[in-house]
Design an enzyme around this catalytic site. Structure first.
Site, PDB file in Angstrom:
ATOM      1  N   LYS A  12       8.183   2.656 -31.690  1.00 51.01           N
ATOM      2  CA  LYS A  12       8.419   3.085 -30.078  1.00 51.01           C
ATOM      3  C   LYS A  12       8.300   1.825 -29.485  1.00 51.01           C
ATOM      4  O   LYS A  12       7.432   1.250 -29.215  1.00 51.01           O
ATOM      5  CB  LYS A  12       7.658   4.181 -29.675  1.00 51.01           C
ATOM      6  CG  LYS A  12       7.903   5.055 -28.235  1.00 51.01           C
ATOM      7  CD  LYS A  12       9.184   5.990 -28.736  1.00 51.01           C
ATOM      8  CE  LYS A  12       8.637   7.327 -28.825  1.00 51.01           C
ATOM      9  NZ  LYS A  12       9.817   8.047 -29.445  1.00 51.01           N
ATOM     10  N   THR A  57       7.928   7.712 -34.379  1.00 48.99           N
ATOM     11  CA  THR A  57       7.784   6.852 -33.558  1.00 48.99           C
ATOM     12  C   THR A  57       7.007   7.469 -32.227  1.00 48.99           C
ATOM     13  O   THR A  57       6.120   6.855 -31.491  1.00 48.99           O
ATOM     14  CB  THR A  57       8.962   6.384 -32.765  1.00 48.99           C
ATOM     15  OG1 THR A  57       9.657   7.318 -32.342  1.00 48.99           O
ATOM     16  CG2 THR A  57       9.845   5.769 -34.160  1.00 48.99           C
ATOM     17  N   HIS A 259       7.185   7.549 -10.278  1.00 50.04           N
ATOM     18  CA  HIS A 259       6.395   8.520 -10.688  1.00 50.04           C
ATOM     19  C   HIS A 259       5.345   7.973 -11.948  1.00 50.04           C
ATOM     20  O   HIS A 259       5.844   7.381 -12.777  1.00 50.04           O
ATOM     21  CB  HIS A 259       7.042   9.798 -11.200  1.00 50.04           C
ATOM     22  CG  HIS A 259       8.067  10.192 -10.255  1.00 50.04           C
ATOM     23  ND1 HIS A 259       7.575  10.905  -9.244  1.00 50.04           N
ATOM     24  CD2 HIS A 259       9.318  10.439 -10.030  1.00 50.04           C
ATOM     25  CE1 HIS A 259       8.657  11.248  -8.434  1.00 50.04           C
ATOM     26  NE2 HIS A 259       9.876  10.996  -8.975  1.00 50.04           N
TER      27      HIS A 259
END
Ligand SMILES: O=c1[nH]c(=O)c2[nH]c(=O)[nH]c2[nH]1
Length: 308
Positions: A12, A57, A259
């Site tokens: 990832k 991942t 966020h």
């Protein structure tokens, strides 16, 4: 066989993790972008499609969040060493793990009193200026002097709530009484009186000093406002600039809501008491408004993205 598999790796990329450590009212943050690349005995998944040796991942991303909670982030290097060792020693098929980390540096915003939960990202902002001179013909000369900044990234790790909003059948957002409030301040303010500034000390200050003062007011209002919404914080920031600066009649603010979602660590038997966050980059809420001195006429462009 006409082809062979060459070097390969997977994992990832760019997991954005923010770790907050609370030392009473003084908070500490580490803000990382973690990219994981694993390699080893991965021929099968490429050649036959068998996933029998593939650690997803998604799992490597979860590991980043779980390790941030369990071990904290003492440094990027230490965190990376721990992750690399975990994947290589924990999975037989994985022979090599490469962990790349970008760390983003934050400075504290000074506030009166013992608090310490407000931060500004180091070295990101750009100062802007736009001057328009109109000979005006018979009506006489007209000047407009706009100053501003963009890319001033700030964060409060507490003193932010969001609840009591409208809920329709598509609303899923949970109400929160304690969240991270982070934004990138993009602002443009208009100087009064043909750019000469207002009266008093403010009027005598040079442009650089005025810029620093305005920036300081924006930061102070962000840090010192107990926020029930980013809209409320925006108004507090704009009002503070207008009230504290006779030479500025109008300020427009464009604030993306950066966020930060609490990482869900429950599947791993870990709680998350506002410590580990996923910093999402998009989509983002975009909160924009102009704040004016009472009686002033709005002239700052609504769309700040077209300014220099
Ligand atoms: O401060 C906020 N204002 C909003 O209008 C909004 N909407 C949303 O989903 N989150 C938030 N936060």
């Amino acid at each position: 066989m006409p082809t062979v598999l060459g070097q390969n790796q997977y994992g990832k990329a760019e997991t954005r993790v923010v770790r907050v450590t609370r030392d009473g009212p003084v908070h500490h943050i580490r803000d990382l972008n973690v990219s994981i690349a694993l390699s080893g005995a991965m021929d099968d998944v490429h050649l036959s499609g068998s996933n029998a040796r593939v650690l997803p991942t998604d799992t490597t991303k979860n590991t980043v969040f779980a390790f941030a909670k369990e071990h904290g982030i003492a440094s990027a290097e230490e965190f990376a060493v721990r992750l690399a060792r975990h994947f290589v020693t924990g999975q037989e098929a994985i022979g090599t793990a490469r962990i790349r980390i970008e760390e983003y540096a934050w400075d504290r915003i000074p506030v009166p009193g013992p608090g310490g939960h407000s931060f500004v990202r180091r070295g990101r902002e750009t100062r802007t200026a736009q001057v328009t001179f109109d000979s005006g013909g018979a009506a006489g000369e007209r000047w407009q002097i706009l100053s501003g900044l963009k890319g001033l990234v700030v964060m409060n790790t507490t003193d932010s709530e969001f609840h009591g909003y409208v809920k329709d059948r598509y609303t899923t957002l949970p109400e929160t009484r304690d969240r991270i409030l982070a934004t990138e301040v993009n602002a443009c303010w208009r100087h009064v009186r043909d750019g000469e500034g207002g009266g008093g000390e403010e009027g005598k200050a040079g442009w650089d000093e005025r810029y620093e003062r305005t920036r300081g007011h924006l930061l102070a209002a962000f840090a010192e406002t107990y926020s029930l919404s980013l809209q409320q914080t925006l108004y507090a920031m704009g009002s503070r600039v207008i009230e504290q600066t006779p030479g500025i009649d109008e300020i427009r603010l464009s604030l993306p809501n950066k966020h930060h979602f609490l990482a869900d660590l429950r599947p791993f038997g870990l709680d998350n008491d506002n410590e580990v966050y996923f910093a999402a980059d998009r989509p983002y809420g975009l909160i924009e408004a102009t704040v004016l001195r009472d009686g002033a006429t709005a002239a700052v462009p609504v769309d700040l993205t077209n300014l220099p």
